[in-house]
Design a protein around this motif. Sequence first.
Motif, PDB file in Angstrom:
ATOM      1  N   ASP A  63      -5.167 -57.090 101.753  1.00 50.98           N
ATOM      2  CA  ASP A  63      -5.671 -56.577 100.320  1.00 50.98           C
ATOM      3  C   ASP A  63      -5.418 -57.933  99.203  1.00 50.98           C
ATOM      4  OD1 ASP A  63      -6.554 -54.334 100.728  1.00 50.98           O
ATOM      5  OD2 ASP A  63      -4.968 -53.332 100.745  1.00 50.98           O
ATOM      6  N   VAL A  64      -4.314 -58.605  99.468  1.00 50.18           N
ATOM      7  CA  VAL A  64      -3.945 -59.431  98.325  1.00 50.18           C
ATOM      8  C   VAL A  64      -4.733 -60.792  98.657  1.00 50.18           C
ATOM      9  CG1 VAL A  64      -2.080 -61.221  97.790  1.00 50.18           C
ATOM     10  CG2 VAL A  64      -1.484 -58.775  98.252  1.00 50.18           C
ATOM     11  N   LEU A  65      -5.205 -61.152 100.097  1.00 47.70           N
ATOM     12  CA  LEU A  65      -5.938 -62.423 100.216  1.00 47.70           C
ATOM     13  C   LEU A  65      -7.253 -62.022  99.939  1.00 47.70           C
ATOM     14  CD1 LEU A  65      -4.469 -63.495 103.770  1.00 47.70           C
ATOM     15  CD2 LEU A  65      -4.282 -64.616 101.324  1.00 47.70           C
ATOM     16  N   PHE A  66      -7.732 -60.922 100.052  1.00 47.96           N
ATOM     17  CA  PHE A  66      -9.213 -60.637  99.756  1.00 47.96           C
ATOM     18  C   PHE A  66      -9.542 -60.282  98.426  1.00 47.96           C
ATOM     19  CE2 PHE A  66      -9.976 -58.648 104.419  1.00 47.96           C
ATOM     20  CZ  PHE A  66     -10.296 -59.914 104.861  1.00 47.96           C
ATOM     21  N   GLY A  67      -8.568 -59.992  97.671  1.00 41.69           N
ATOM     22  CA  GLY A  67      -8.577 -59.616  96.208  1.00 41.69           C
ATOM     23  C   GLY A  67      -9.349 -58.369  96.121  1.00 41.69           C
ATOM     24  N   SER A  68      -9.052 -57.378  97.219  1.00 43.78           N
ATOM     25  CA  SER A  68      -9.888 -56.009  97.240  1.00 43.78           C
ATOM     26  C   SER A  68      -8.880 -55.140  96.705  1.00 43.78           C
ATOM     27  CB  SER A  68     -10.153 -55.510  98.751  1.00 43.78           C
ATOM     28  OG  SER A  68      -8.851 -55.832  99.486  1.00 43.78           O
ATOM     29  N   LEU A  69      -9.231 -53.738  96.527  1.00 45.25           N
ATOM     30  CA  LEU A  69      -8.254 -52.787  95.820  1.00 45.25           C
ATOM     31  C   LEU A  69      -6.885 -52.749  96.887  1.00 45.25           C
ATOM     32  CD1 LEU A  69      -8.501 -50.692  93.723  1.00 45.25           C
ATOM     33  CD2 LEU A  69      -9.058 -49.019  95.495  1.00 45.25           C
ATOM     34  N   LEU A  70      -5.891 -52.995  95.914  1.00 42.73           N
ATOM     35  CA  LEU A  70      -4.559 -52.849  96.617  1.00 42.73           C
ATOM     36  C   LEU A  70      -4.345 -51.560  97.208  1.00 42.73           C
ATOM     37  CD1 LEU A  70      -1.692 -54.752  94.458  1.00 42.73           C
ATOM     38  CD2 LEU A  70      -2.681 -55.317  96.430  1.00 42.73           C
ATOM     39  N   GLY A  71      -3.978 -51.512  98.625  1.00 45.37           N
ATOM     40  CA  GLY A  71      -4.020 -50.252  99.320  1.00 45.37           C
ATOM     41  C   GLY A  71      -4.927 -50.024 100.316  1.00 45.37           C
ATOM     42  N   SER A  72      -6.113 -50.590  99.931  1.00 46.43           N
ATOM     43  CA  SER A  72      -7.248 -50.091 100.761  1.00 46.43           C
ATOM     44  C   SER A  72      -7.275 -50.362 102.407  1.00 46.43           C
ATOM     45  CB  SER A  72      -8.682 -50.283 100.179  1.00 46.43           C
ATOM     46  OG  SER A  72      -8.753 -51.648 100.191  1.00 46.43           O
ATOM     47  N   HIS A  73      -7.088 -51.614 102.475  1.00 44.86           N
ATOM     48  CA  HIS A  73      -6.970 -52.033 103.953  1.00 44.86           C
ATOM     49  C   HIS A  73      -5.802 -51.550 104.411  1.00 44.86           C
ATOM     50  CE1 HIS A  73     -10.124 -54.819 102.687  1.00 44.86           C
ATOM     51  NE2 HIS A  73     -10.672 -54.819 104.113  1.00 44.86           N
ATOM     52  N   SER A 102      -9.240 -64.658 109.572  1.00 49.70           N
ATOM     53  CA  SER A 102      -9.730 -63.646 108.753  1.00 49.70           C
ATOM     54  C   SER A 102     -10.123 -64.095 107.528  1.00 49.70           C
ATOM     55  CB  SER A 102      -9.123 -62.350 108.678  1.00 49.70           C
ATOM     56  OG  SER A 102      -7.844 -62.391 107.688  1.00 49.70           O
ATOM     57  N   VAL A 103      -9.570 -65.066 106.945  1.00 50.69           N
ATOM     58  CA  VAL A 103      -9.646 -65.520 105.408  1.00 50.69           C
ATOM     59  C   VAL A 103     -10.543 -67.071 105.638  1.00 50.69           C
ATOM     60  CG1 VAL A 103      -8.376 -64.386 104.232  1.00 50.69           C
ATOM     61  CG2 VAL A 103      -7.330 -66.590 105.146  1.00 50.69           C
ATOM     62  N   MET A 104     -10.538 -67.603 106.731  1.00 54.22           N
ATOM     63  CA  MET A 104     -11.210 -68.914 106.942  1.00 54.22           C
ATOM     64  C   MET A 104     -12.660 -68.875 106.552  1.00 54.22           C
ATOM     65  SD  MET A 104     -10.565 -71.157 110.338  1.00 54.22           S
ATOM     66  CE  MET A 104      -8.945 -71.410 110.409  1.00 54.22           C
ATOM     67  N   ARG A 131      -0.112 -58.086  90.866  1.00 54.67           N
ATOM     68  CA  ARG A 131      -1.096 -58.897  91.562  1.00 54.67           C
ATOM     69  C   ARG A 131      -1.182 -60.134  91.359  1.00 54.67           C
ATOM     70  NH1 ARG A 131      -6.132 -55.767  93.447  1.00 54.67           N
ATOM     71  NH2 ARG A 131      -6.001 -57.441  95.070  1.00 54.67           N
ATOM     72  N   PHE A 164      -1.929 -54.606 103.616  1.00 52.94           N
ATOM     73  CA  PHE A 164      -1.596 -55.063 102.439  1.00 52.94           C
ATOM     74  C   PHE A 164      -1.667 -56.784 102.110  1.00 52.94           C
ATOM     75  CE2 PHE A 164       1.656 -56.346  99.046  1.00 52.94           C
ATOM     76  CZ  PHE A 164       1.279 -55.524  98.043  1.00 52.94           C
ATOM     77  N   ARG A 216     -10.283 -65.350  90.401  1.00 51.65           N
ATOM     78  CA  ARG A 216     -11.295 -64.899  91.430  1.00 51.65           C
ATOM     79  C   ARG A 216     -12.307 -64.635  90.314  1.00 51.65           C
ATOM     80  NH1 ARG A 216      -9.693 -63.293  97.019  1.00 51.65           N
ATOM     81  NH2 ARG A 216      -7.781 -63.580  96.559  1.00 51.65           N
ATOM     82  N   ASP A 244      -3.914 -49.237  90.930  1.00 53.11           N
ATOM     83  CA  ASP A 244      -4.725 -50.535  90.978  1.00 53.11           C
ATOM     84  C   ASP A 244      -6.082 -50.287  90.158  1.00 53.11           C
ATOM     85  OD1 ASP A 244      -5.093 -53.039  90.981  1.00 53.11           O
ATOM     86  OD2 ASP A 244      -5.806 -53.117  93.162  1.00 53.11           O
TER      87      ASP A 244
END
Lengths: 308, 163
Positions: free
Chosen positions: B68-78, B24-26, A64, B65, A195, A54
């Motif tokens: 990660d998708v919901l936050f838009g963070s680096l996939l795999g980090s959470h 967590s996303v509200m 993604r 995972f 985003r 990624d």
Amino acid sequence: MQIGRAQRARRARAREGLRQTTMISVFGREIRVPSHLARLVFFGFLSLTLMVQDHRGQHLEKIRAGLSVLAYPVLLIAALPGRVGGAILGWFVSEATLRENNEQLRAERQLLLVQLQQYEALEQENQRLRGMLGSAARVADRALAADVLEANPEPFTRKIIVSKGARDGVFVGQPVIDAHGIMGQVTQVASDHARATLLTDPGHAIPVLVVRSGLRAMVLGTGDQDRLRIPYLTAAANVREGDLLVSSGMGGTFPAGYPVAQVTRIVNDPNESFLAITAKPAAKIGHGTQALLIWPGVKPPKLMDTAK
Amino acid sequence: MKLGPTTKSRLALVSTFAVAILMSVMPGPGWAEPFRPDWVGLVLIYWCMATPTRVGVGTGWLLGFIQDVLFGSLLGSHAIAKTLIAFITLKLHLQLRMFPRWQQAAAVLVLLMLNQLLVLWIRGLSGQAPETLIYWTPSIVGMLVWPWLFVILRDVRRRGRVT
């Protein structure tokens, strides 16, 4: 602690379960269930691979985007209580307030229209002068309004979701503005939403120009909603509190001339080599529910056609 | 509608995770953001502790995972962080169950901070990491809500007959 008979029986059953599930049959063959450690190693490697892919490669872009489309309804549902609450409050706005608002907007509109008359004359004059100089005419930027979906991002990042995506021609790196200035840039695009990373995100930087002195600088995000910082300016730099900073257009991501921030505080600590300058973003970040996506003027003609 | 025992327990598990993810996303007011505990992490720790045969490392990874998708963070980090805390909770689940509630809450604090530390490292390696100490407040809030969350989830577990 007293443990009831039922609970004890349940625990015994759970222990039985533990013992039984150490073997599973896969394709008719009995194999051992992988241990927790084995699973940790497996999922750890999976995550590492994902992260590297990624971060480095572009292979995951499509996946993604697809996952993001699946996730969008979840975000919509999460935002629902806030929206419903807002709508319910909206019903109870008194007529007097609405009238007042209307009056105010009318007055504002009159003022803007007057300014627009001058703007058109100036625009024409500008075109003529540019024509005489022989330089390329600046084309107006195309803009598209999008709803901002409020969603909690990863803690301590500053991102928003806008309701327009690849379907509407949104691309990565596209500037996002509101009525007052630049908000940020698009960083991930799915088919129906995108985003955007805001100016205030700790990982964001934008090249700017001090309007008063023409000094070039950089504006970095801090993670705070209304604080930006400007690094690497020495005490000799021509910058004052209250200075307006506009985008300089360097780097090509942001078009030149849009308001970015206003300098709020300059601290000159003699022990430091650079000034500590803080600024406030010009855009109303975190307040609005609307944003504009812009296609900077100098673009392939195809995009300009779709604007008509 | 009559539900079978397995369906009922599965429903209880999935619905608690779904609610945690939604919470967590509200969107909330900006000032409240640092005080939002990691609901997904808390619920994951509870189920790993209470029903280690059903919820484990794989569930942790999947939840991370999804985050990660919901936050838009680096996939795999959470995902990697949640995998690790699920693993540690599984290893310690017998001790954790025996702890008095406050001691359990302290252990939860350590687990949540470990989760955050891992995410912080990854963010530091891949970009810009936040530098404020406020970064750690979600873990502390998580510790404070643990005793109440424990009671609620225990009730859900008993009603749903999740074993």
